[in-house]
Design a protein around this motif. Structure first.
Motif, PDB file in Angstrom:
ATOM      1  N   SER A 106       0.841  -1.208   0.000  1.00 41.54           N
ATOM      2  CA  SER A 106       0.000   0.000   0.000  1.00 41.54           C
ATOM      3  C   SER A 106       0.873   1.254   0.000  1.00 41.54           C
ATOM      4  O   SER A 106       0.529   2.255  -0.624  1.00 41.54           O
ATOM      5  CB  SER A 106      -0.963   0.012   1.187  1.00 41.54           C
ATOM      6  N   GLU A 107       2.010   1.220   0.690  1.00 33.30           N
ATOM      7  CA  GLU A 107       2.944   2.348   0.695  1.00 33.30           C
ATOM      8  C   GLU A 107       3.500   2.570  -0.717  1.00 33.30           C
ATOM      9  O   GLU A 107       3.613   3.695  -1.184  1.00 33.30           O
ATOM     10  CB  GLU A 107       4.103   2.100   1.673  1.00 33.30           C
ATOM     11  N   ILE A 108       3.839   1.475  -1.389  1.00 32.75           N
ATOM     12  CA  ILE A 108       4.355   1.566  -2.756  1.00 32.75           C
ATOM     13  C   ILE A 108       3.285   2.128  -3.686  1.00 32.75           C
ATOM     14  O   ILE A 108       3.533   3.037  -4.472  1.00 32.75           O
ATOM     15  CB  ILE A 108       4.831   0.180  -3.256  1.00 32.75           C
TER      16      ILE A 108
ATOM     17  N   GLU B 209      12.952   2.365   1.314  1.00 40.68           N
ATOM     18  CA  GLU B 209      14.085   1.598   1.851  1.00 40.68           C
ATOM     19  C   GLU B 209      14.146   1.747   3.368  1.00 40.68           C
ATOM     20  O   GLU B 209      14.365   0.776   4.093  1.00 40.68           O
ATOM     21  CB  GLU B 209      15.384   2.070   1.205  1.00 40.68           C
ATOM     22  N   ASN B 210      13.940   2.967   3.864  1.00 44.81           N
ATOM     23  CA  ASN B 210      13.954   3.203   5.308  1.00 44.81           C
ATOM     24  C   ASN B 210      12.790   2.497   5.999  1.00 44.81           C
ATOM     25  O   ASN B 210      12.935   1.960   7.096  1.00 44.81           O
ATOM     26  CB  ASN B 210      13.897   4.699   5.612  1.00 44.81           C
TER      27      ASN B 210
ATOM     28  N   PHE C 155      12.357  -6.826  -1.883  1.00 45.47           N
ATOM     29  CA  PHE C 155      10.951  -6.430  -1.988  1.00 45.47           C
ATOM     30  C   PHE C 155      10.795  -4.940  -2.305  1.00 45.47           C
ATOM     31  O   PHE C 155       9.785  -4.519  -2.835  1.00 45.47           O
ATOM     32  CB  PHE C 155      10.199  -6.772  -0.694  1.00 45.47           C
ATOM     33  N   VAL C 156      11.815  -4.153  -1.989  1.00 46.08           N
ATOM     34  CA  VAL C 156      11.768  -2.716  -2.245  1.00 46.08           C
ATOM     35  C   VAL C 156      12.084  -2.474  -3.723  1.00 46.08           C
ATOM     36  O   VAL C 156      13.114  -2.921  -4.212  1.00 46.08           O
ATOM     37  CB  VAL C 156      12.787  -1.956  -1.373  1.00 46.08           C
ATOM     38  N   PRO C 157      11.189  -1.791  -4.435  1.00 44.12           N
ATOM     39  CA  PRO C 157      11.462  -1.536  -5.860  1.00 44.12           C
ATOM     40  C   PRO C 157      12.683  -0.633  -6.025  1.00 44.12           C
ATOM     41  O   PRO C 157      12.909   0.278  -5.241  1.00 44.12           O
ATOM     42  CB  PRO C 157      10.197  -0.837  -6.360  1.00 44.12           C
ATOM     43  N   LYS C 158      13.460  -0.932  -7.042  1.00 44.71           N
ATOM     44  CA  LYS C 158      14.636  -0.121  -7.334  1.00 44.71           C
ATOM     45  C   LYS C 158      14.191   1.199  -7.962  1.00 44.71           C
ATOM     46  O   LYS C 158      13.335   1.218  -8.827  1.00 44.71           O
ATOM     47  CB  LYS C 158      15.568  -0.851  -8.307  1.00 44.71           C
TER      48      LYS C 158
END
Length: 173
Positions: free
Chosen positions: A60-62, A70-71, A94-97
């Motif tokens: 949901s954040e993305i 990242e943080n 899992f964090v998109p680049k």
């Protein structure tokens, strides 16, 4: 604001633990507050850090385009480790680049034009001394490599004219 989800007590004790180690920061609290609010709304009563809970919040954040992913991922991973081995730990990939930010560096001519324009501002009707303050602030920010907010937060006591030292408060790091 206070924590309201089933994780409220665990989050509070985790933040106390981090503060006790002098690692606590406003960012962690803010990210965990976002997680807590999401869980209170979408997973009421849940107090176990499951894959579904963590991934749902993070997705949901993305989707909402929120920054500092990242943080946030690091914070939720550390919280999961604090809770113990039964907690789900968000994978590193899992964090998109995001593309690396490339700053724009002004040319000497562009800097000259900027300072020339600042020196000729005529805003004396709005605030006394603004005509002198803006050119100085621009040069000070440039010469010291400050962020605008860092320069604006300076107090008289932060500048030592004898030693030439400037104490910068609330920096990014």
């Amino acid at each position: 604001m206070e924590f309201k989800s089933g994780f409220a007590q665990s989050i509070e004790s985790y933040l106390e633990y981090r503060d006790g180690m002098h690692y606590g920061g406003g960012g962690e609290r803010k990210y965990l507050l976002s997680f807590d609010q999401y869980c209170a709304e979408h997973f009421p009563g849940e107090n176990s850090l499951t894959k579904e809970t963590v991934r749902s919040w993070f997705s949901s954040e993305i989707a909402r385009g929120h920054r500092a992913l990242e943080n946030k991922a690091t914070t939720i991973r550390m919280f999961a480790r604090y809770l113990g081995p039964s907690s789900y730990i968000l994978p590193m990939n899992f964090v998109p680049k995001v593309p690396q930010y490339v700053p724009y560096i002004m040319t000497d001519d562009e800097l000259r034009a900027l300072f020339f324009a600042a020196d000729r501002l005529s805003m004396h009707r709005l605030t006394p001394f603004l005509d002198e303050t803006i050119p100085f602030l621009l040069r000070f920010i440039y010469a010291c490599g400050l962020r605008p907010g860092e320069a604006l937060r300076l107090k008289v006591d932060d500048v030592d004219l004898k030693t030439g030292e400037v104490f910068i408060r609330n920096t990014k790091r």
